[in-house]
Design a protein around this motif. Sequence first.
Motif, PDB file in Angstrom:
ATOM      1  N   ASP A 220      36.381  38.378  33.153  1.00  0.00           N
ATOM      2  CA  ASP A 220      37.545  39.033  32.554  1.00  0.00           C
ATOM      3  C   ASP A 220      37.301  40.524  32.402  1.00  0.00           C
ATOM      4  OD1 ASP A 220      39.007  36.719  32.339  1.00  0.00           O
ATOM      5  OD2 ASP A 220      38.304  36.262  30.317  1.00  0.00           O
TER       6      ASP A 220
ATOM      7  N   ASP B 272      45.168  43.976  27.396  1.00  0.00           N
ATOM      8  CA  ASP B 272      46.631  44.058  27.286  1.00  0.00           C
ATOM      9  C   ASP B 272      47.084  44.824  26.045  1.00  0.00           C
ATOM     10  OD1 ASP B 272      46.985  42.632  29.615  1.00  0.00           O
ATOM     11  OD2 ASP B 272      47.063  40.692  28.604  1.00  0.00           O
TER      12      ASP B 272
ATOM     13  N   HIS C 187      40.252  49.537  33.561  1.00  0.00           N
ATOM     14  CA  HIS C 187      40.630  48.437  34.460  1.00  0.00           C
ATOM     15  C   HIS C 187      42.098  48.026  34.373  1.00  0.00           C
ATOM     16  CE1 HIS C 187      36.366  47.902  35.272  1.00  0.00           C
ATOM     17  NE2 HIS C 187      36.136  47.843  33.974  1.00  0.00           N
TER      18      HIS C 187
ATOM     19  N   ARG D 122      45.555  46.290  32.919  1.00  0.00           N
ATOM     20  CA  ARG D 122      45.870  45.073  32.172  1.00  0.00           C
ATOM     21  C   ARG D 122      44.797  44.013  32.388  1.00  0.00           C
ATOM     22  NH1 ARG D 122      50.739  44.841  29.949  1.00  0.00           N
ATOM     23  NH2 ARG D 122      50.696  42.562  29.889  1.00  0.00           N
ATOM     24  N   LYS D 123      44.738  43.046  31.464  1.00  0.00           N
ATOM     25  CA  LYS D 123      43.710  42.014  31.510  1.00  0.00           C
ATOM     26  C   LYS D 123      43.849  41.161  32.764  1.00  0.00           C
ATOM     27  CE  LYS D 123      41.595  38.415  28.655  1.00  0.00           C
ATOM     28  NZ  LYS D 123      41.666  37.662  27.386  1.00  0.00           N
ATOM     29  N   LYS D 124      42.716  40.962  33.468  1.00  0.00           N
ATOM     30  CA  LYS D 124      42.696  40.170  34.697  1.00  0.00           C
ATOM     31  C   LYS D 124      41.261  39.744  34.965  1.00  0.00           C
ATOM     32  CE  LYS D 124      42.647  44.545  37.281  1.00  0.00           C
ATOM     33  NZ  LYS D 124      42.989  45.404  36.147  1.00  0.00           N
ATOM     34  N   GLN D 125      41.032  39.089  36.083  1.00  0.00           N
ATOM     35  CA  GLN D 125      39.691  38.677  36.481  1.00  0.00           C
ATOM     36  C   GLN D 125      39.274  39.433  37.727  1.00  0.00           C
ATOM     37  OE1 GLN D 125      39.717  34.365  36.831  1.00  0.00           O
ATOM     38  NE2 GLN D 125      39.014  34.141  34.724  1.00  0.00           N
ATOM     39  N   ASP D 126      37.989  39.829  37.764  1.00  0.00           N
ATOM     40  CA  ASP D 126      37.488  40.520  38.944  1.00  0.00           C
ATOM     41  C   ASP D 126      37.066  39.501  40.005  1.00  0.00           C
ATOM     42  OD1 ASP D 126      35.120  39.454  38.082  1.00  0.00           O
ATOM     43  OD2 ASP D 126      34.141  41.350  37.630  1.00  0.00           O
TER      44      ASP D 126
END
Length: 538
Positions: A347, A351, A336, A338-342
């Motif tokens: 989450d 990173d 997925h 880098r860290k993010k929200q779908d």
Amino acid sequence: MIKKLRVAAYARVSTDKDDQANSLDNQRNYFTDYITRHEGWQLVNVFYDEGISGTQTKKRKGFMEMIAEAEAGEIDLIITKEVSRFARNTVDTLSYTRELKKIGVGVIFTLDNIDTRQSDGEFRLTIMASIAQEESRKTSERVKWGQRRQMEKGVVFGRDLLGYTVKDGNLYINEEEAEIVRAIFHKYTNEGKGTHIIARELQEEGMRPKRIALWSNVVILRVLRNEKYVGDLMQKKTITPDYLTHKKKYNRGEEGMVYIKEHHEPIISRDLWERTQEELQRRSPSEEQKSKYSNRYWCSGKLFCAECGRRYVSRLRKREDGSVSKTWRCIAAAHHGRKKQDADGKDIGCDNTSVNEESLKTCMNYCISLIQSEREGLKKEILEEINCIRKKQNQKLDVQKLEKQIAQIELKKTKAIDLMLGGVISKEDLQNQTEWYNDKLEHLNKEFLDAKCRDKLENSQTDAMEQYIMALDDIMNLQGDNELIYNEVLDRIDLHKNNVLDVWLKEIPVGIRLKIRTSGRRASYKTEILETDFIEKQ
């Protein structure tokens, strides 16, 4: 003015609307009448739990609220109808009544005529609690027997699943979800796609699995292996071996399963089902292949992201000179980014940075050489610690002596009963003597358990330290290919941000934290160890 006794009542009520005898209103009236007949009592509250088994107190919200209020000093006395309503677990019954008694709160079981404030209350309670627990066991066996007979008749136990709704013991097709099931079987068997690809495609197409947020290869495999989709029914896949804890576990042959062919309307054809099972078998690696791939890389399954807890996976990159560079990356970042929200606000991604395999090998070489150079000093410290433990063991209380003292007290209790039955001493004398014996036994049993626990702990500490010394010697004596040595001694590596690694070697009770710096690119990759610390295992 005399302060009234604050009295609470506890009831477990049935969810069956026809069970009027145990309805909440009836029990409220019963307890209100019971309390008003006692001058100096006032009703604080009627705590209750509805339709919950009495074998596990922790799951009963009303019960735990009552205990909390008692511990807060807001209750002086608790009344309940029967021991079986209070708890059907002997240990819980005695444990809670003893704890309540310590804080000055008694429990009265009205129908069983037991008051824990009286001298013989605990003795009578033990008997009644044991009877209640045995009745619970028998009830559990009867329920299991009845459920199995129902299963053999085709009654479905369980909840809805993707593609089916369970109602009144029958399975009914949910056509909207059934299309997703058909798509999964078609993609896998007819189009030859893998489970990871199918999961990604379903997610991208906006299809959602049942009860969970994201598709995964595991969820896809469960669908492909579920016999319900071809119209068959297998039950007893999970069992509840312990009627007290109610914890379920997979049935690994402990109990016979119930299989009924062509039980309900299928979602897929028998031909597609059989071809799918053959394809699953064909793609499933043999034991030899599993061993091969699990040991394909020396650190496979041993690298973990310290930021999100996921595994690291390998990625191959071709250099300009034609050689191949292997790096390891957190699987969440690999899938997925880098860290993010779908879209659902969950989450995803990570990173944390990737790490080159050459850097990992440099770290392993350094750690092994560090352990080897410190071996003699570490062994000396460990042997000193072992000697200290053994000195403590020589000074400890004699467990056998305590066992003998406990047996003597138990024998005296038995003789006291014989004396009472023979008319030598009165019942009151027996009660007083028994209380003295019980206090003495409680003290001796505590000493005995403390001594055994200490003995067990010290023995395990000694064993662990002796294994540590053997591990140090093994590392010194390892010979052969470096990667084989790494695989032999490495337990795991936790990778943090900013090029910090925690290296844990097998049987070594401390870890090595390394701060590294990497430089160069492509074929001229270089790793420097900047900082080193020993860290304790959490």
